[in-house]
Design an enzyme around this catalytic site. Structure first.
Site, PDB file in Angstrom:
ATOM      1  N   HIS A  82       0.847  -1.194   0.000  1.00 56.46           N
ATOM      2  CA  HIS A  82       0.000   0.000   0.000  1.00 56.46           C
ATOM      3  C   HIS A  82       0.878   1.238   0.000  1.00 56.46           C
ATOM      4  CE1 HIS A  82      -3.293   2.746   0.829  1.00 56.46           C
ATOM      5  NE2 HIS A  82      -2.506   3.323   1.714  1.00 56.46           N
ATOM      6  N   ASP A 161     -15.411   2.854   7.364  1.00 54.28           N
ATOM      7  CA  ASP A 161     -14.351   3.817   7.047  1.00 54.28           C
ATOM      8  C   ASP A 161     -14.848   4.861   6.057  1.00 54.28           C
ATOM      9  OD1 ASP A 161     -11.591   4.881   6.819  1.00 54.28           O
ATOM     10  OD2 ASP A 161     -11.777   4.083   4.793  1.00 54.28           O
ATOM     11  N   ARG A 168     -15.397  13.024   8.886  1.00 49.69           N
ATOM     12  CA  ARG A 168     -14.186  13.714   9.343  1.00 49.69           C
ATOM     13  C   ARG A 168     -13.804  14.840   8.391  1.00 49.69           C
ATOM     14  NH1 ARG A 168     -10.334   9.195   8.975  1.00 49.69           N
ATOM     15  NH2 ARG A 168      -8.759  10.777   9.456  1.00 49.69           N
ATOM     16  N   SER A 183      -7.926   4.281   9.266  1.00 50.48           N
ATOM     17  CA  SER A 183      -8.629   4.380   7.989  1.00 50.48           C
ATOM     18  C   SER A 183      -7.910   3.571   6.914  1.00 50.48           C
ATOM     19  CB  SER A 183      -8.735   5.851   7.571  1.00 50.48           C
ATOM     20  OG  SER A 183      -9.289   5.969   6.280  1.00 50.48           O
ATOM     21  N   LYS A 187      -8.943  -1.056   5.584  1.00 53.87           N
ATOM     22  CA  LYS A 187      -9.141  -1.601   4.227  1.00 53.87           C
ATOM     23  C   LYS A 187      -8.110  -2.681   3.919  1.00 53.87           C
ATOM     24  CE  LYS A 187      -9.112   2.618   2.375  1.00 53.87           C
ATOM     25  NZ  LYS A 187      -9.397   3.577   3.461  1.00 53.87           N
TER      26      LYS A 187
END
Length: 434
Positions: A82, A161, A168, A183, A187
């Site tokens: 990621h 999320d 937010r 967050s 995932k």
């Protein structure tokens, strides 16, 4: 237990239990807890923080709020990567087939871009017919047969999320470290991988501009993953200038192809090798990162990495001829150069603004409903440390609208800063956190 009780508890600086957090996230996802109460909780978290255990429980609760992928049908240790995102960051296009070419099972869930550049899926859709709408059976079969599959995130992947982030965003509670980390990691945990390698960007074109903030985020995410039983490594990489030279979807695909053929930019090649070396170790393909790197370098040199890329494109409905002949990929109608009105060494690049110029041309999304123009973008000629003469081209602009082209040329020239002396070279890899 009531939501008001939990808000007061966190307001007073006390720790929330896993049961309380799970109840809160489930209630909010199902609509039983209203936005105004969750907004108050998010602000309380911003003022009083969450400890490592709370952050882990929040992440797990969000991951469990929807589908959690079962990848047990895939043989071997599944490794995901990621990136926190940056300008010209086409690393996954190189890294996924490169790692797969040495036998690392790459089962990747990717998203579309929102903001100044496209996401991995947008870039891959530069190939005619390419699809990320795979059934679970197709996804698992592809990874088992060719060691790679990339699918779009399902609508029900960590829905808590999505709902929390939207809240937010409009309540001034985005920039809290535990909330950012949970967050991202919710995932990743819902995606089912056994091990995760994180590429955390730092610098002008990154979400985290300061090194200390990037380090804190990386440590937080590694801690969450470790507490959740995942094998974790985070690499902090430079984003004070675009990665590679191409910024824009099809243009980045072309640069990724060159890199897999051993001819791409040095920084993109290096980052892919560093991240891939840790993926190789986690998957049990290599004993050390050094051994993994050698395997990856050999795969580029002997052509197996590029061959795997073609195989991957074809396996998901894309036309592999477009990989062999990248000129068949989408191309913009106009290509003109932005020239410098100054002279000297490039001492800095306003990287985020380069991304915004790409967005102006249509290469990114301003809203989720925006349609990306895959052909537009920028190819830089000059980066930090290069010498530029007055009137010399800085970059090529690829556009489909002449008015936008002229605006882009003007804005891009102002992205460059110059100095009379060559700036000291910054390392691409700033730190590694195991």
């Amino acid at each position: 237990m009531t939501m008001c009780d939990l808000i007061i508890k966190k307001k007073r600086g006390h720790m929330l239990t896993g049961q309380e957090i799970d109840w809160m996230i489930q209630g909010y996802t199902e609509g039983r807890i209203p936005d105004y109460q969750m907004s108050a909780m998010m602000m309380a978290v911003c003022f009083n923080d969450m400890n490592a255990e709370e952050t882990k429980e929040l992440t797990l609760a969000m991951a469990r709020s929807g589908d959690v992928l079962d990848l047990s049908g895939i043989e071997g240790i599944k490794v995901d990567k990621h990136s926190t995102g940056g300008v010209g960051d086409k690393t996954s296009l190189v890294l996924a087939p490169l790692a797969a070419s040495i036998g690392v099972p790459v089962a990747k869930m990717s998203g579309r871009g929102l903001g100044h550049t496209g996401g991995t899926i947008d870039k891959l859709e530069s190939f005619t017919g390419f699809s990320t709408s795979l059934t679970p059976e197709e996804f698992i079969r592809n990874v088992n047969e060719i060691h790679i599959a990339v699918a779009g995130q399902t609508a029900n992947l960590a829905p808590a999320d999505k709902k929390l982030y939207a809240l937010r965003d409009v309540t001034g509670t985005v920039d809290q470290m535990s909330l950012i980390a949970s967050s991202i990691m919710s995932k990743k945990l819902a995606s089912g991988a056994d091990a995760i390698v994180l590429d955390v960007k730092t610098g002008d074109g990154a979400f985290m501009k300061k090194m200390e903030d990037s380090m804190a985020l990386a440590r937080e995410m590694v801690s969450i993953g470790k507490l959740a039983g995942k094998d974790m490594t985070a690499v902090i990489s430079d984003m004070d200038q675009p990665l590679g030279y191409a910024v824009g979807n099809a243009l980045e695909v072309k640069e990724a192809i060159l890199t897999l053929q051993g001819e791409g930019p040095e920084d993109l090649r290096e980052l892919s090798l560093v991240l891939g070396s840790y993926m190789a170790v986690k998957a049990g393909r290599a004993q050390t990162p050094q051994e993994g790197r050698k395997m990856l370098e050999d795969s580029i040199e002997n052509g197996k990495a590029f061959q795997k890329f073609q195989e991957f494109i074809q396996s998901q409905g894309g036309d592999p001829r477009e990989a062999l002949c990248p000129e068949l990929l989408p191309e913009a109608a106009y290509q003109e150069e932005a020239v410098s009105d100054k002279e000297g060494y490039v001492s800095g690049i306003h990287t985020e603004e380069v991304g915004r110029v790409c967005l102006l041309l249509g290469g990114g999304r301003e809203t989720k409903e925006s349609v990306i123009d895959l052909s537009v973008g920028i190819v830089l000629y000059k980066k930090k440390g290069d010498y530029v003469r007055k009137g010399e081209p800085l970059a090529a602009i690829h556009a489909n609208d002449r008015k936008l082209l002229e605006k882009a040329k003007e804005r891009l020239a102002s992205c460059y800063e110059f100095s009379g002396t060559r700036p000291e070279k910054q390392p691409l890899i700033r730190a590694v956190i195991e």
